[in-house]
Scaffold this motif. Sequence first.
Motif, short mmCIF file in Angstrom:
data_model
loop_
_atom_site.label_atom_id
_atom_site.label_comp_id
_atom_site.label_asym_id
_atom_site.label_seq_id
_atom_site.Cartn_x
_atom_site.Cartn_y
_atom_site.Cartn_z
N PHE A 2 0.89 -1.16 0.00
CA PHE A 2 0.00 0.00 0.00
C PHE A 2 0.92 1.20 0.00
CE2 PHE A 2 -2.72 -3.10 2.29
CZ PHE A 2 -3.74 -3.14 1.36
N ALA A 17 2.33 -4.47 3.22
CA ALA A 17 1.43 -5.07 4.22
C ALA A 17 1.70 -6.56 4.31
CB ALA A 17 -0.02 -4.80 3.86
N PRO A 45 0.26 -10.19 15.33
CA PRO A 45 -0.23 -9.01 16.05
C PRO A 45 -0.95 -8.05 15.10
CG PRO A 45 2.12 -8.80 15.61
CD PRO A 45 1.70 -10.17 15.12
N ASN A 46 -1.49 -6.99 15.64
CA ASN A 46 -2.17 -5.98 14.82
C ASN A 46 -1.23 -5.51 13.71
OD1 ASN A 46 -3.79 -4.55 17.68
ND2 ASN A 46 -4.63 -5.89 16.15
N GLY A 47 -1.78 -5.40 12.53
CA GLY A 47 -1.01 -4.85 11.42
C GLY A 47 -0.03 -5.84 10.81
N ALA A 48 -0.14 -7.11 11.18
CA ALA A 48 0.81 -8.11 10.67
C ALA A 48 0.58 -8.40 9.19
CB ALA A 48 0.69 -9.40 11.47
N GLY A 49 -0.64 -8.17 8.74
CA GLY A 49 -0.95 -8.47 7.35
C GLY A 49 -1.90 -9.65 7.21
N LYS A 50 -2.51 -10.05 8.30
CA LYS A 50 -3.43 -11.20 8.24
C LYS A 50 -4.63 -10.89 7.36
CE LYS A 50 -4.24 -11.06 12.69
NZ LYS A 50 -3.46 -9.89 13.11
N THR A 51 -5.30 -9.78 7.67
CA THR A 51 -6.50 -9.45 6.91
C THR A 51 -6.16 -9.25 5.44
OG1 THR A 51 -7.44 -8.42 8.86
CG2 THR A 51 -8.41 -7.82 6.75
N THR A 52 -5.05 -8.56 5.18
CA THR A 52 -4.66 -8.34 3.78
C THR A 52 -4.44 -9.67 3.07
OG1 THR A 52 -3.64 -6.28 4.52
CG2 THR A 52 -3.08 -7.06 2.33
N GLU A 102 -10.29 -13.34 12.52
CA GLU A 102 -10.59 -12.96 13.89
C GLU A 102 -12.09 -13.08 14.20
OE1 GLU A 102 -8.75 -9.26 14.85
OE2 GLU A 102 -6.86 -9.84 13.93
N HIS A 138 -5.23 -12.88 16.68
CA HIS A 138 -4.06 -12.31 17.35
C HIS A 138 -3.96 -12.84 18.77
CE1 HIS A 138 -7.09 -8.85 17.73
NE2 HIS A 138 -7.14 -9.53 18.83
N LEU A 186 -11.15 -2.84 0.01
CA LEU A 186 -10.42 -2.68 1.26
C LEU A 186 -11.30 -2.25 2.42
CD1 LEU A 186 -7.22 -1.09 -0.22
CD2 LEU A 186 -7.37 -3.27 0.96
N1 LIG Z 1 -6.27 0.24 2.84
C1 LIG Z 1 -5.03 0.33 3.30
N2 LIG Z 1 -4.25 1.36 2.94
C2 LIG Z 1 -3.01 1.45 3.41
N3 LIG Z 1 -2.45 0.58 4.25
C3 LIG Z 1 -3.17 -0.46 4.65
C4 LIG Z 1 -4.52 -0.65 4.19
N4 LIG Z 1 -4.99 -1.78 4.75
C5 LIG Z 1 -4.01 -2.26 5.52
N5 LIG Z 1 -2.92 -1.49 5.46
C6 LIG Z 1 -1.64 -1.71 6.15
O1 LIG Z 1 -1.25 -3.03 5.93
C7 LIG Z 1 -0.70 -3.58 7.11
C8 LIG Z 1 -1.39 -4.88 7.41
O2 LIG Z 1 -2.74 -4.66 7.71
P1 LIG Z 1 -3.76 -5.83 7.98
O3 LIG Z 1 -5.10 -5.23 8.12
O4 LIG Z 1 -3.60 -6.88 6.97
O5 LIG Z 1 -3.28 -6.35 9.38
P2 LIG Z 1 -3.92 -7.43 10.34
O6 LIG Z 1 -2.90 -8.47 10.54
O7 LIG Z 1 -5.22 -7.88 9.82
O8 LIG Z 1 -4.09 -6.61 11.67
P3 LIG Z 1 -5.25 -6.65 12.78
O9 LIG Z 1 -4.87 -7.68 13.75
O10 LIG Z 1 -5.17 -5.29 13.36
O11 LIG Z 1 -6.53 -6.92 12.09
C9 LIG Z 1 -0.82 -2.51 8.18
O12 LIG Z 1 0.44 -1.91 8.33
C10 LIG Z 1 -1.79 -1.54 7.63
O13 LIG Z 1 -1.47 -0.24 8.03
#
Ligand SMILES: Nc1ncnc2c1ncn2[C@@H]1O[C@H](COP(=O)(O)OP(=O)(O)OP(=O)(O)O)[C@@H](O)[C@H]1O
Lengths: 325, 279
Positions: free
Chosen positions: A8, A13, A32-39, A152, A184, B278
Amino acid sequence: MLGLRKEFGRIAAVDGIDLEVPAGGVFGYLGPNGAGKTTSLRMLLGLVRPTSGSVELFGQDPAAVGVAALDGVAGFVENPAFYAYLSGRRNLHLLADMDGGRHHDRVEPVLEIVELDGRGDDKVGTYSQGMRQRLGLAAALLREPRLMLLDEPTNGLDPGGMRDMRRLVATLADEGLTVLLSSHLMNEVEQLCSRLAIVARGRIRFSGTLEELRARQHGPDHLLRVTDVVGALAVAGEVPGVRAEPTAGAAEILVTVDGPGDAARLTVALGRAGIGLLAMLPAAPSLEELFFDLTEGVERRGPTPGRCASSSPSAAPTWAGWRRR
Amino acid sequence: MRKLLAQRRTYLGWVAATLIPAAFAIGLAINPPKPPEPGGPVDPDVYISLAYNSSGLVLPLIALFFSSLVLVPLLCALVAGDIVAAEDSNQTLKTVLARSTSRWQLLRAKMLATATYVLVLLVCFGLSGTVIGVLANGAEPVPLGGVPLGATGFTLGAHEIGAGSMLGRLAICLGAYAAPLLAVSAWGFLFSTLSRNSAAAIVGMLVFSFANQIIAFLPNVPESITRWLLTDQFTAWEGVLGTTVDTGALWHALLVSTLFAVPPLAVSAWWFQRRDVLV
Ligand SMILES: Nc1ncnc2c1ncn2[C@@H]1O[C@H](COP(=O)(O)OP(=O)(O)OP(=O)(O)O)[C@@H](O)[C@H]1O
Ligand SMILES: [Mg+2]
């Protein structure tokens, strides 16, 4: 997932993930938060196009073949969202339509499975977070998936709701479904999964079975609180199979033993030497501590107040500091 | 489409479309149109209002004349501008796109739903106008037709259009108006797809529609240009009211409207196909 990457802007991510989820059981995708799981899950569901790399679901890539790759796959990312102005039941029928109209007769059974049959005619706008989460699961089950991607699913649920959700996931896995469970919470993964991958900052930090993860733990396994630290260290040094070290402050020593018999001999020796044993606590580092180590590296030390979720009863959170030394 | 039917704003749009002619009927009843000074130029709006004294069948046209610029496009924008953006703001896009319906199928269904909504809206508008007009002033023959008066085609009544034939012409009028209306709705649809924000898309479509129609009122814009903009297509329906129906103008309106509708729809489809979801 093959060399999967998603950027991004300047943030990666997901930064080159290679992972294969074996069929059957619950696979933990922990980070953890922001690890990239959701992505990652978004890319698996074809919602987001990878910057590079690819995913394969039963051999098909959603970026290449579109929704056809989602045959036998269902799931949701983040909080499942529905049409607030329609009832839960109507929402499911609508989604059944979008699945080609095959699954209308499954609407009632899945509502029953997630225990929403009583509220099925209420508008989703009036549902609580937990009910929406369960409706999300119902919507996924509607597709009769072989693989379920859950992001989650216990997020925002109360302890009872979490327990019910986990039970449900465990039951589904027992019935032969493969579940990729992003979480997480180490203890959640520990309860449900036999295999897991740990991700942090877009990369895999560990992948394997829970046993393999446990085997990685090393370091002292007992904490002894004694009346005489110096004496105890001397005694421990003479017992074969026991290594002891002092802790930084209080009247405590850390010992590493080769087997349970060695620990017993140590206590007897201490007693003979007239050293009182105030406490002896097993100190196998919890998986959660390992998780922190893997995801935060070494830069983080010291007690970590505020973390109350602990995966093994022996791991008092205040000891997180010494255990990681 | 069924989602549209479950939303309140859909019916609000249709009900509003039904009420517009009623509002004009009330306005005209309170303030009946007066004949113009003899010898002076007769504006089409005055002329068409005068015809109302003779026959209630022109009520839909009066209503259309005065609401085609803002009111009807607004009602269309409420749906066209919202239909894709709402899925974004409700976060339901991720829910529906993880099913077995492809993105193109979903978008196509939304295009069809929008078009259906716009057409039903015009039908409500026309039916209500006709019924109310007839109840108020009867289904008499309409004193229109005669020698065309410039581009807008209104003429003083040397000629009468029979009641049955007038009903047919009403339908053609609304059909002719539907073409540019659908074209601006296609732009609203594009704004909805790109902006992911209903309010922005609704305003965007209104501005676009307004800009297209207002060009006709600017001085010094040659007809050779307005002819190829949506501008003239919004008034092409007036050509239906001459001695004979001006089919050339109608086909031209259809052609230009299609030319204006296809690019936004194509861009919407292309963009929707490749975008990351997203939310
Ligand atoms: N739409 C977006 N635009 C820019 N950066 C993004 C976007 N979505 C996610 N990110 C970035 O990608 C990284 C991974 O995000 P992601 O949502 O995949 O994390 P996660 O593992 O699901 O975290 P969580 O446990 O908080 O749900 C983060 O650094 C986030 O800031
Ligand atoms: Mg997440």
